[in-house]
Design a protein around this motif. Structure first.
Motif, PDB file in Angstrom:
ATOM      1  N   ALA A  59       9.880  24.690   2.932  1.00 22.93           N
ATOM      2  CA  ALA A  59      10.082  24.395   1.349  1.00 22.93           C
ATOM      3  C   ALA A  59      11.372  23.809   1.228  1.00 22.93           C
ATOM      4  CB  ALA A  59      10.173  25.786   0.816  1.00 22.93           C
ATOM      5  N   GLU A  60      12.498  24.112   2.013  1.00 24.99           N
ATOM      6  CA  GLU A  60      13.753  23.282   1.853  1.00 24.99           C
ATOM      7  C   GLU A  60      13.700  21.881   1.861  1.00 24.99           C
ATOM      8  OE1 GLU A  60      18.192  23.207   3.688  1.00 24.99           O
ATOM      9  OE2 GLU A  60      16.818  24.495   4.273  1.00 24.99           O
ATOM     10  N   HIS A  61      12.930  21.482   3.035  1.00 20.44           N
ATOM     11  CA  HIS A  61      12.875  20.029   3.393  1.00 20.44           C
ATOM     12  C   HIS A  61      11.858  19.336   2.464  1.00 20.44           C
ATOM     13  CE1 HIS A  61      15.039  21.655   6.987  1.00 20.44           C
ATOM     14  NE2 HIS A  61      15.659  20.467   6.935  1.00 20.44           N
ATOM     15  N   ALA A  62      10.582  19.871   2.227  1.00 18.73           N
ATOM     16  CA  ALA A  62       9.709  19.391   1.439  1.00 18.73           C
ATOM     17  C   ALA A  62      10.228  18.853   0.039  1.00 18.73           C
ATOM     18  CB  ALA A  62       8.416  20.178   1.012  1.00 18.73           C
ATOM     19  N   ASP A  63      10.801  19.989  -0.743  1.00 14.89           N
ATOM     20  CA  ASP A  63      11.711  19.733  -1.845  1.00 14.89           C
ATOM     21  C   ASP A  63      12.629  18.585  -1.841  1.00 14.89           C
ATOM     22  OD1 ASP A  63      12.102  20.701  -4.677  1.00 14.89           O
ATOM     23  OD2 ASP A  63      14.159  20.950  -3.826  1.00 14.89           O
ATOM     24  N   ILE A  64      13.517  18.380  -0.824  1.00 17.03           N
ATOM     25  CA  ILE A  64      14.220  17.476  -0.720  1.00 17.03           C
ATOM     26  C   ILE A  64      13.490  16.087  -0.722  1.00 17.03           C
ATOM     27  CG2 ILE A  64      16.073  16.198   0.813  1.00 17.03           C
ATOM     28  CD1 ILE A  64      17.003  18.958   1.652  1.00 17.03           C
ATOM     29  N   ALA A  65      12.487  16.094   0.321  1.00 17.31           N
ATOM     30  CA  ALA A  65      11.751  14.937   0.107  1.00 17.31           C
ATOM     31  C   ALA A  65      10.960  14.288  -1.075  1.00 17.31           C
ATOM     32  CB  ALA A  65      10.667  15.269   1.393  1.00 17.31           C
ATOM     33  N   ILE A  66      10.362  15.364  -1.774  1.00 16.70           N
ATOM     34  CA  ILE A  66       9.753  14.981  -3.163  1.00 16.70           C
ATOM     35  C   ILE A  66      10.924  14.452  -4.169  1.00 16.70           C
ATOM     36  CG2 ILE A  66       7.775  15.964  -2.363  1.00 16.70           C
ATOM     37  CD1 ILE A  66       8.443  17.707  -4.913  1.00 16.70           C
ATOM     38  N   GLN A  67      12.267  14.804  -4.184  1.00 16.86           N
ATOM     39  CA  GLN A  67      13.041  14.555  -4.994  1.00 16.86           C
ATOM     40  C   GLN A  67      13.198  12.911  -5.141  1.00 16.86           C
ATOM     41  OE1 GLN A  67      13.529  16.714  -7.411  1.00 16.86           O
ATOM     42  NE2 GLN A  67      12.324  18.271  -6.057  1.00 16.86           N
ATOM     43  N   VAL A  68      13.647  12.456  -6.330  1.00 14.25           N
ATOM     44  CA  VAL A  68      14.208  11.116  -6.440  1.00 14.25           C
ATOM     45  C   VAL A  68      15.569  11.185  -6.734  1.00 14.25           C
ATOM     46  CG1 VAL A  68      12.050  10.134  -6.855  1.00 14.25           C
ATOM     47  CG2 VAL A  68      13.548  10.883  -8.726  1.00 14.25           C
ATOM     48  N   ASP A 125       0.865  -1.157  -0.099  1.00 13.45           N
ATOM     49  CA  ASP A 125       0.051   0.139  -0.144  1.00 13.45           C
ATOM     50  C   ASP A 125       0.780   1.182   0.137  1.00 13.45           C
ATOM     51  OD1 ASP A 125      -2.570  -1.152  -0.077  1.00 13.45           O
ATOM     52  OD2 ASP A 125      -2.697  -1.344   2.033  1.00 13.45           O
ATOM     53  N   GLY A 126       2.006   1.158   0.544  1.00 15.19           N
ATOM     54  CA  GLY A 126       2.809   2.493   0.849  1.00 15.19           C
ATOM     55  C   GLY A 126       3.461   2.567  -0.625  1.00 15.19           C
ATOM     56  N   MET A 127       3.901   1.604  -1.306  1.00 16.12           N
ATOM     57  CA  MET A 127       4.301   1.876  -2.807  1.00 16.12           C
ATOM     58  C   MET A 127       3.446   2.564  -3.673  1.00 16.12           C
ATOM     59  SD  MET A 127       7.575   1.063  -2.865  1.00 16.12           S
ATOM     60  CE  MET A 127       7.982   0.372  -4.529  1.00 16.12           C
ATOM     61  N   ASP A 128       2.103   1.907  -3.652  1.00 15.04           N
ATOM     62  CA  ASP A 128       1.078   2.522  -4.087  1.00 15.04           C
ATOM     63  C   ASP A 128       0.783   4.023  -3.977  1.00 15.04           C
ATOM     64  OD1 ASP A 128       0.398   0.280  -5.461  1.00 15.04           O
ATOM     65  OD2 ASP A 128      -1.237  -0.273  -4.278  1.00 15.04           O
ATOM     66  N   LEU A 129       0.972   4.331  -2.702  1.00 18.18           N
ATOM     67  CA  LEU A 129       0.709   5.831  -2.369  1.00 18.18           C
ATOM     68  C   LEU A 129       1.869   6.867  -2.727  1.00 18.18           C
ATOM     69  CD1 LEU A 129      -0.978   5.295   1.220  1.00 18.18           C
ATOM     70  CD2 LEU A 129      -1.963   6.364  -0.571  1.00 18.18           C
ATOM     71  N   ILE A 130       3.052   6.461  -2.673  1.00 18.53           N
ATOM     72  CA  ILE A 130       4.218   7.429  -3.030  1.00 18.53           C
ATOM     73  C   ILE A 130       4.435   7.368  -4.491  1.00 18.53           C
ATOM     74  CG2 ILE A 130       4.918   7.457  -0.664  1.00 18.53           C
ATOM     75  CD1 ILE A 130       7.229   5.634  -1.564  1.00 18.53           C
ATOM     76  N   GLY A 131       3.985   6.359  -5.230  1.00 13.88           N
ATOM     77  CA  GLY A 131       4.254   6.326  -6.529  1.00 13.88           C
ATOM     78  C   GLY A 131       5.617   6.108  -7.191  1.00 13.88           C
ATOM     79  N   GLY A 132       5.923   7.088  -8.121  1.00  7.71           N
ATOM     80  CA  GLY A 132       7.096   6.861  -8.532  1.00  7.71           C
ATOM     81  C   GLY A 132       8.489   7.078  -7.646  1.00  7.71           C
ATOM     82  N   LYS A 133       8.189   7.903  -6.556  1.00  2.29           N
ATOM     83  CA  LYS A 133       9.244   8.171  -5.566  1.00  2.29           C
ATOM     84  C   LYS A 133       9.645   6.563  -5.007  1.00  2.29           C
ATOM     85  CE  LYS A 133      10.750  10.337  -1.160  1.00  2.29           C
ATOM     86  NZ  LYS A 133      11.966  10.629  -1.950  1.00  2.29           N
ATOM     87  N   GLY A 134       8.725   5.585  -4.863  1.00  2.13           N
ATOM     88  CA  GLY A 134       8.827   4.309  -4.360  1.00  2.13           C
ATOM     89  C   GLY A 134       9.563   3.361  -5.345  1.00  2.13           C
ATOM     90  N   ILE A 135       9.754   3.549  -6.464  1.00  2.00           N
ATOM     91  CA  ILE A 135      10.333   2.592  -7.411  1.00  2.00           C
ATOM     92  C   ILE A 135      11.644   3.008  -7.949  1.00  2.00           C
ATOM     93  CG2 ILE A 135       7.903   1.777  -8.273  1.00  2.00           C
ATOM     94  CD1 ILE A 135       8.428   3.435 -10.933  1.00  2.00           C
ATOM     95  N   CYS A 136      12.199   4.270  -7.762  1.00  2.00           N
ATOM     96  CA  CYS A 136      13.296   4.893  -8.125  1.00  2.00           C
ATOM     97  C   CYS A 136      14.278   4.771  -7.117  1.00  2.00           C
ATOM     98  CB  CYS A 136      13.457   6.358  -8.425  1.00  2.00           C
ATOM     99  SG  CYS A 136      12.553   6.664 -10.225  1.00  2.00           S
ATOM    100  N   MET A 137      15.156   3.718  -7.260  1.00  3.33           N
ATOM    101  CA  MET A 137      16.340   3.468  -6.169  1.00  3.33           C
ATOM    102  C   MET A 137      17.230   4.455  -5.726  1.00  3.33           C
ATOM    103  SD  MET A 137      15.621   0.355  -5.387  1.00  3.33           S
ATOM    104  CE  MET A 137      16.794   0.013  -4.188  1.00  3.33           C
ATOM    105  N   GLY A 138      17.766   4.442  -4.488  1.00  2.00           N
ATOM    106  CA  GLY A 138      18.599   5.549  -4.305  1.00  2.00           C
ATOM    107  C   GLY A 138      18.821   5.839  -2.681  1.00  2.00           C
ATOM    108  N   PRO A 139      19.630   6.443  -2.305  1.00  2.00           N
ATOM    109  CA  PRO A 139      19.738   6.708  -0.804  1.00  2.00           C
ATOM    110  C   PRO A 139      18.489   7.376  -0.393  1.00  2.00           C
ATOM    111  CG  PRO A 139      21.422   8.066  -2.165  1.00  2.00           C
ATOM    112  CD  PRO A 139      20.780   7.180  -2.950  1.00  2.00           C
ATOM    113  N   GLY A 140      17.650   8.219  -1.124  1.00  2.00           N
ATOM    114  CA  GLY A 140      16.505   8.868  -0.766  1.00  2.00           C
ATOM    115  C   GLY A 140      15.256   8.143  -0.998  1.00  2.00           C
ATOM    116  N   ASN A 141      15.267   6.851  -1.380  1.00  2.00           N
ATOM    117  CA  ASN A 141      14.146   6.162  -1.260  1.00  2.00           C
ATOM    118  C   ASN A 141      14.180   5.299   0.156  1.00  2.00           C
ATOM    119  OD1 ASN A 141      12.336   4.205  -1.625  1.00  2.00           O
ATOM    120  ND2 ASN A 141      12.691   4.106  -3.979  1.00  2.00           N
ATOM    121  N   PHE A 142      12.941   5.592   0.928  1.00  2.00           N
ATOM    122  CA  PHE A 142      13.034   4.999   2.301  1.00  2.00           C
ATOM    123  C   PHE A 142      12.148   3.660   2.347  1.00  2.00           C
ATOM    124  CE2 PHE A 142       9.464   8.145   1.959  1.00  2.00           C
ATOM    125  CZ  PHE A 142       8.473   7.491   1.982  1.00  2.00           C
ATOM    126  N   LEU A 143      11.677   3.424   1.172  1.00  2.51           N
ATOM    127  CA  LEU A 143      10.717   2.122   1.176  1.00  2.51           C
ATOM    128  C   LEU A 143      11.017   0.898   0.165  1.00  2.51           C
ATOM    129  CD1 LEU A 143       8.192   1.261   2.426  1.00  2.51           C
ATOM    130  CD2 LEU A 143       6.912   2.422   0.560  1.00  2.51           C
TER     131      LEU A 143
END
Length: 829
Positions: free
Chosen positions: A790-799, A467-485
């Motif tokens: 704004a600074e932290h939200a922008d970091i959070a949504i980037q992949v 369910d978490g992967m469905d909710l965060i969409g593209g952010k969840g499928i792009c690997m990297g240190p910023g992907n928590f799931l």
């Protein structure tokens, strides 16, 4: 006449309901007949006929007569048709203890017993270790660094875990360990799992089924003095080799064999074994310094003075012992914890290496079964609750401030349903984990409960992460240190597979073991029949019939409005009374359906895995519901948590009801279908799952800062920007209420055009805030809050993105130049 007949039916129903003894039945029926005769309702002939009809009751009531005419012939028949139980099956049945599961299986749970069980609690030292050392180990670990850089727990984390005693939580203090409670171990593993799976697995395996636990319970004093301090300090890294290629889930059928013989060890002849083994899926094997090994002992020459097939035995063998081979690594779905095969051909192992010495040769299966419950009740539930908390905590925070169509994702009804599932399941999973750990800490070895916790917590974790992967969409499928799931998504199947695949756990262990161990009469019936004890067989057999009749009457009563008379446990919350009533009704139905299934299907029930699986589901959901109700009481009945409690309770009841309905509808026996429908579901109907209002309430709760959310995610690692920018999601979530409050205040100014609407692109927020400040609509401090958000939200949504070759060439050069970190055994030296 009609009143007299009704009196018979009501009286018989009441006697069955209270599980009256046969003498009371005889007295009641005799009195009924006497009243009918004295009042002239029946004549002499009818009286004689009815008196003759009472003869079977007389036979049952008079125990010596019953024993001679009924029980002894039935014992002969029963012994002939009863399938013989193998030694390994007997050991599995005898392993562990029964506790609240027996109450649920018995049909009349004594809720007061559960509610009076002391809740799990950490000591001051355990709490400090959780807050400080465990937090620090989380800081030193991360899923990305473990998987993308080291393919292992980072070396600094390994060193810290050994130095601070993480590998010896289970070891008693007198041997240099931490001597933590089961609940403390569970809390540590849960917290590590909210940060890094490699850290959680590397810590939980030495504290789970393996050398340390087996030594604590069964080792000789010399073995304890030698190994336990070394295991506690991390000087020894243990693994336990059980699973073979041709005996995976069927561990009792391992083909690895040790032949009893004499050999030369340390310059003298000694008794031992020539062992050949081939094991796989062995966690920590690639770095282990000491190998726990399960093998089957054969004694063809009778050197041990007993039978040739002695049975499964557990030994503790140093890694550098001649002939021991540690293979290459397995790669379990990018989890990167150390896991691999081990083998040996014709390796001589002296008798002193058997855990517990020669007295424990052949007792390995019993040892494993008794200790497996602890591993199932702590390690897998804790790690999966941690993984689910990681998902639900971060995803709900992300959805609370991440805007699409100028609306936070979490405000859409389509998103509220999966978000409610995530939070509701986390609440139920955590309650189940706590109750299982509490059982261990009060001295239980709950084999059935541990299987319930392992199966259902890991399955619900899969739902939460999906369910978490469905909710965060593209952010969840792009690997990297910023992907928590993503790593959690990859690794979910591992827990579902280990310690017995969930299919086997559901269909064989939960109901198969529970039906025998938890039933008040079945095990006694089997043992008395096997031993030929006619007196014990008589008591068990007619106790079984009485129990069946009682549950039939109770099930029918509870299918009517009479269920409203089911008493709420003394002191329990009034607002949850309906759940106690529903659980008691389903418990009675489970007991009846189980007995009817055993009576109609006999020995074939063992192979009817769809039936046993569904009956096991009923038992499991009732246990999960029990855990939810007890958690609410243990935490002081926080009203703010009620949306979570109602959701979790309704979900468990609906799942149990569905499993019971499917059992009845698909039962192989037509007679069983008819009887169960008549007694359990005479009016049809179903228990509904949580509705849309319940989903909306839970989704709102989990997206708002407050005590309820804090309790739901208690025990998680605290993300901090100084440690890992992955914390940006939580920083933005914490700041968002202040930003929305400013936006709400400026709504009139937005409508008049004095200031623009809050931009959806967070990189434009600073300019928006500057315009608002110049217009005198916000203060400098408020502008600072908006800029920080704004600074932290922008970091959070980037992949994350990478070079076209994903940095492979540069990464390989860095890896080649990196200092080789030492093997744990080398580091200890």
């Amino acid at each position: 006449m009609a009143i007299w007949i009704v009196a018979l039916l009501v009286g018989a129903f009441a006697l069955a309901y209270i599980q009256a003894r046969a003498l009371l039945w005889l007295s009641g029926l005799a009195g009924w007949l006497a009243v009918g005769t004295a009042s002239g309702l029946v004549g002499p002939t009818a009286t004689l006929v009815l008196a003759i009809a009472l003869l079977p009751i007389v036979m049952v009531a008079l125990v010596p007569l019953r024993r001679g005419l009924l029980s002894r012939p039935l014992l002969t028949v029963f012994r002939r048709i009863m399938p013989r139980m193998s030694a390994t099956e007997q050991a599995a049945i005898d392993a562990g203890t029964v506790w609240w599961d027996a109450e649920l299986f018995g049909g009349a749970p004594r809720w007061q017993r559960l509610l009076e069980t002391r809740p799990p609690k950490l000591t001051l030292e355990e709490q400090r270790f959780l807050d400080e050392e465990t937090e620090q180990l989380c800081d030193l670990s991360s899923d990305w660094e473990s998987t993308a850089v080291w393919q292992d727990l980072p070396p600094a984390a390994w060193a810290y875990a050994r130095d601070k005693g993480f590998l010896g939580m289970i070891v008693p203090r007198e041997y240099g360990g931490l001597g933590f409670s089961a609940y403390a171990q569970s809390q540590v593993i849960q917290k590590l799992s909210t940060r890094c799976s490699a850290a959680a697995v590397s810590v939980m395996v030495p504290n789970s089924l393996g050398p340390a636990e087996l030594l604590v319970h069964y080792g000789t004093e010399a073995q304890k003095r030698h190994y336990l301090p070394r295991l506690a300090r991390g000087d020894e890294i243990p693994c336990f080799a059980l699973t073979s290629p041709y005996a995976g889930s069927d561990a009792a059928s391992i083909t690895d064999t040790g032949i009893v013989c004499r050999g030369i060890w340390q310059g003298r002849e000694t008794l031992g074994f020539r062992i050949s083994w081939n094991k796989r899926y062995i966690t920590l094997a690639p770095i282990a310094t000491v190998l726990g090994l399960a093998f089957r002992v054969q004694d063809p020459e009778g050197l041990l003075g007993g039978k040739a097939d002695v049975g499964i035995t557990c030994a503790l063998i140093p890694r550098d012992h001649p002939g021991v081979r540690i293979g290459r690594r397995h790669w379990p779905l990018n989890a990167v914890f150390q896991n691999g095969p081990t083998s040996g051909d014709d390796v001589f192992v002296p008798m002193d290496m058997v855990i517990g010495g020669q007295d424990q040769v052949g007792n390995g299966w019993r040892m494993l079964m008794e200790c497996l419950a602890a591993g199932r009740a702590i390690s897998l539930p804790s790690s999966n609750v941690g993984m689910a908390k990681l998902a639900a905590n971060s995803v709900s925070a992300y959805c609370a401030f991440r805007r699409q169509f100028n609306t936070p994702i979490g405000q859409f009804e389509g998103a509220q349903e999966p978000m409610a599932r995530m939070a509701g399941h986390v609440y139920a999973m955590d309650a189940t984990r706590r109750l299982a750990a509490a059982a261990l800490d009060i001295g239980e070895k709950p084999s059935v409960i541990s299987a319930i916790a392992k199966y259902h917590v890991t399955e619900r974790a899969r739902i939460v992460v999906n369910d978490g992967m469905d909710l965060i969409g593209g952010k969840g499928i792009c690997m990297g240190p910023g992907n928590f799931l993503a790593r959690a998504y990859q690794q979910i199947p591992i827990a579902i597979t280990v310690e017995g695949a969930n299919i086997m756990t559901r269909t064989l262990i939960i109901f198969g073991q529970g039906a025998i161990r938890c039933h008040p009469y079945v095990l006694a019936l089997m043992r008395s029949a096997e031993g030929g004890d006619s007196r014990a067989f008589d008591r068990a057999l007619f106790g079984y019939f009485s129990f069946l009749l009682c549950n039939a009457a109770r099930a029918l009563a509870f299918a009517t409005p009479l269920r409203l008379l089911i008493a709420r446990p003394h002191g329990a919350a009034r607002e949850l009374a309906r759940y106690y009533r529903a659980a008691t009704r389903l418990s009675t139905a489970l007991a009846l359906a189980s007995d009817v299934s055993m009576a109609t299907l006999g020995g074939t029930l063992k192979r009817r895995e769809t039936i046993t699986g569904r009956l096991g589901d009923v038992l499991s959901q009732l246990f999960i519901l029990s855990a939810v109700l007890k958690r609410y009481e243990d935490e002081g009945r926080p009203t703010a948590d009620l949306p979570l409690v109602h959701w979790a309770a309704q979900d468990a009841l609906a799942r149990a009801d569905t499993a019971l309905r499917d059992t009845i509808d698909n039962h192989p026996s037509g007679a069983a279908r008819f009887v169960l429908r008549l007694l359990i579901r005479p009016f049809g109907g179903r228990i509904a799952p949580p509705d849309d209002r319940a989903d909306a309430a839970v989704a709102a709760l989990v997206q708002a800062q407050g005590p309820a959310r804090e309790r739901l995610f208690a025990g998680c690692w605290t993300p901090r920007m100084a440690v890992d920018p992955i914390a940006a999601t939580h920083v933005a979530f914490a700041l968002y209420p202040a930003v929305t409050a400013i936006e709400q205040r400026l709504r009139p100014d937005i409508r008049t055009g004095r200031v623009a609407r809050l931009p959806q692109n967070y990189r434009e927020l600073d300019a928006w805030a500057a315009d608002a400040e110049r217009a005198g609509l916000i203060s400098a401090a408020e502008r600072g809050v908006i800029a920080d958000f704004a600074e932290h939200a922008d970091i959070a949504i980037q992949v994350d993105d990478f070079p076209h070759d994903f940095g492979l060439a540069e990464g390989m050069r860095q890896f080649e130049n990196a200092a080789r970190y030492p093997h744990p055994a080398e580091a200890a030296e």
